[in-house]
Motif scaffolding. Sequence first.
Motif, PDB file in Angstrom:
ATOM      1  N   MET A  24       0.829  -1.207   0.000  1.00 51.75           N
ATOM      2  CA  MET A  24       0.000   0.000   0.000  1.00 51.75           C
ATOM      3  C   MET A  24       0.860   1.253   0.000  1.00 51.75           C
ATOM      4  O   MET A  24       0.627   2.195  -0.760  1.00 51.75           O
ATOM      5  CB  MET A  24      -0.926  -0.014   1.222  1.00 51.75           C
ATOM      6  N   ARG A  25       1.892   1.266   0.836  1.00 49.72           N
ATOM      7  CA  ARG A  25       2.762   2.433   0.931  1.00 49.72           C
ATOM      8  C   ARG A  25       3.550   2.661  -0.353  1.00 49.72           C
ATOM      9  O   ARG A  25       3.910   3.798  -0.685  1.00 49.72           O
ATOM     10  CB  ARG A  25       3.710   2.283   2.121  1.00 49.72           C
ATOM     11  N   THR A  26       3.841   1.605  -1.086  1.00 50.72           N
ATOM     12  CA  THR A  26       4.568   1.747  -2.350  1.00 50.72           C
ATOM     13  C   THR A  26       3.659   2.216  -3.475  1.00 50.72           C
ATOM     14  O   THR A  26       3.986   3.150  -4.224  1.00 50.72           O
ATOM     15  CB  THR A  26       5.219   0.414  -2.755  1.00 50.72           C
ATOM     16  N   LEU A  27       2.508   1.572  -3.600  1.00 52.00           N
ATOM     17  CA  LEU A  27       1.645   1.839  -4.743  1.00 52.00           C
ATOM     18  C   LEU A  27       0.866   3.143  -4.612  1.00 52.00           C
ATOM     19  O   LEU A  27       0.545   3.784  -5.619  1.00 52.00           O
ATOM     20  CB  LEU A  27       0.658   0.677  -4.926  1.00 52.00           C
ATOM     21  N   THR A  28       0.579   3.561  -3.384  1.00 51.64           N
ATOM     22  CA  THR A  28      -0.287   4.730  -3.187  1.00 51.64           C
ATOM     23  C   THR A  28       0.294   6.015  -3.776  1.00 51.64           C
ATOM     24  O   THR A  28      -0.390   6.691  -4.571  1.00 51.64           O
ATOM     25  CB  THR A  28      -0.604   4.911  -1.695  1.00 51.64           C
ATOM     26  N   PRO A  29       1.511   6.431  -3.433  1.00 47.45           N
ATOM     27  CA  PRO A  29       2.005   7.689  -4.021  1.00 47.45           C
ATOM     28  C   PRO A  29       2.168   7.607  -5.534  1.00 47.45           C
ATOM     29  O   PRO A  29       1.963   8.603  -6.239  1.00 47.45           O
ATOM     30  CB  PRO A  29       3.346   7.911  -3.310  1.00 47.45           C
ATOM     31  N   ILE A  30       2.518   6.431  -6.042  1.00 47.14           N
ATOM     32  CA  ILE A  30       2.678   6.282  -7.492  1.00 47.14           C
ATOM     33  C   ILE A  30       1.327   6.408  -8.191  1.00 47.14           C
ATOM     34  O   ILE A  30       1.205   7.065  -9.232  1.00 47.14           O
ATOM     35  CB  ILE A  30       3.324   4.923  -7.825  1.00 47.14           C
ATOM     36  N   ALA A  31       0.305   5.773  -7.628  1.00 46.97           N
ATOM     37  CA  ALA A  31      -1.033   5.835  -8.229  1.00 46.97           C
ATOM     38  C   ALA A  31      -1.513   7.275  -8.320  1.00 46.97           C
ATOM     39  O   ALA A  31      -2.030   7.722  -9.353  1.00 46.97           O
ATOM     40  CB  ALA A  31      -2.015   4.988  -7.417  1.00 46.97           C
TER      41      ALA A  31
END
Length: 604
Positions: free
Chosen positions: A404-411
């Motif tokens: 979640m922490r990885t994908l959230t800012p990228i999304a």
Amino acid sequence: MTDTPFEYGAYEEGRHVNYWRLDPALRAEAQRVYPPDEFAWAKSRLDEFGELVGDTIADNADVVDDNGPELHTYDRDGHVQNVVEYHPAQYENDRLTYESGIVADAFDPPAGRKEPLGLVHTLTMQLILSYVDTGFVCPVSMTAGAALVLRNHDTDGELDDYFESLTSRSHESLIEGAMFLTEKQGGSDVGAVETVAEPVETESADGDQSTEPLPADTDGGAVQTRTYELTGEKWFCSNIDAEGTLALARRPGAPDGTAGLSLFLVPNRTRDGELNDQLYRRLKDKLGTISVPTGEVEFDGAEAYLVGEPERGFKYMTTMLNWERITNAVGAVGIVGRALLESKIKAANRDAFGNPVQEHPLMKRDLFEMTVEYEAALAFSMEAGKWLDRYERDHDDDEAYRLMRTLTPIAKYRTARMAVDTASYAMEIQGGNGYVADFVTHRLYRDAQVLPIWEGTSNILALDLLRTFEREAAHERLFPYIDSLLSSVEHPLFDDLVDAVTDELESLKRALATLAEADDEYAQHEAKRLADYVFDVVTASLLLSNARRELDASNDARKAVVAQWFVEQTLGDSRGRSITDGEALPLQYFDAVVRHASLDADAF
């Protein structure tokens, strides 16, 4: 999927339609990320909501865009009243949307269920709502976010009355949430917050008066007072008149920076019904998102209630930030989806040089690429939402947290920019009408422009991604996760594509290792390129996994074409800009991809 291609020429515009039924890609992604029992229950609800949004709510949204909220700070006698006046169409949209369960379903079991649905359900409904009004999605999202913060961090139940109102199914008893972070001197630097919180005098059991708040008890006990008075200014306050507003402030003697911030709930009216001591100075004259009132607030001893333990406010607020960033992403995807739908309809109905525009090769390619980009953004954003939902169901799930922490800012970063670009080109497809306020692409473009700014700019998001790798070792979960996606795709049809993505995954690992050894300046310099790289590799893996699943289920190769185009355009060999290879997938498979016709795998 449908055996017969969609006839977009049968529609005059993307209005008075059911957005759920007209979006097979969204239906497939929702089925993929929902727990199976929840999707079985929710799909009829989503169908009803898609119809409601495409008709009444869409019509109201246009009215509201022309008749936005008005602020009446003072009454006729010059007394502060802080009243925001809304058009009746906005009140109707509020009632229809909230009473459809967009927030409540995730916190309170709806009729016919013993358990609430996950947050993926709220995200899916917000995506559909974004087809017509991303501005309105802002208060809806913050209402869910404020409820999530209270559920997670108001451990002693002191704010249960606010939680119950935030999650109410009745519009009459509902309150909305908000998040006031930005201050004029700080901007994205949250640690520069200057708002101060003074404890309110409380009376102990023996009658003694005290104004001294105690730090959190090391054994988990509560602080002595939970009521404070806030003084300071908040500069960019969306949903300014919310009753469930969360704000950061610094208590006396607290350290500088984010480590010294506490989180407070600041209502418009205090619990005894009095107007709170704050001033709504003005509403911002914004480019878009007219339906949500955004303004400046001056706290002048405003009554506020401490959430959780003192000096843990920034940590608590990250719960809402992660949520808001994913909702920003699905909001962007909704804008892309509506822009794409309007473009397909226009291209099917508009003749140029003797044929419908959609029959010309350049437009075939444009619509094909827009469709692939939409499905890429959709898959990545829903995947990010899935992992946030899993983490919120189980806070001990380390894999869910780190993904979640990885994908959230990228999304949030990638979809926001994509929404701006797609809305811009959708205006071009409409021709001169696209630039005129009478047509929805004008509003889509205006609304999209805020998405790269809300909840952190692209630079802030890229730096946040770096922190997830440096401090949380997110790669330890990311790389096995990508491997598992690729390993699920074994099939001769995909061998070359899987090899290409696998090669890029190894290059991504080397790139991350390089940045881990580099100095801070170089790592920051490359941060956005890293975010783009992760997006491309993860999305390629997701699209391939989706394609294999569809192939197994129905021998339909449509998603295989989507995956192939994405991989070749983002990760493939670009020598000669692919002009020399002689391939033209948009011409070969236009009906399958753009019009959602099934494609027999044997014909691919």
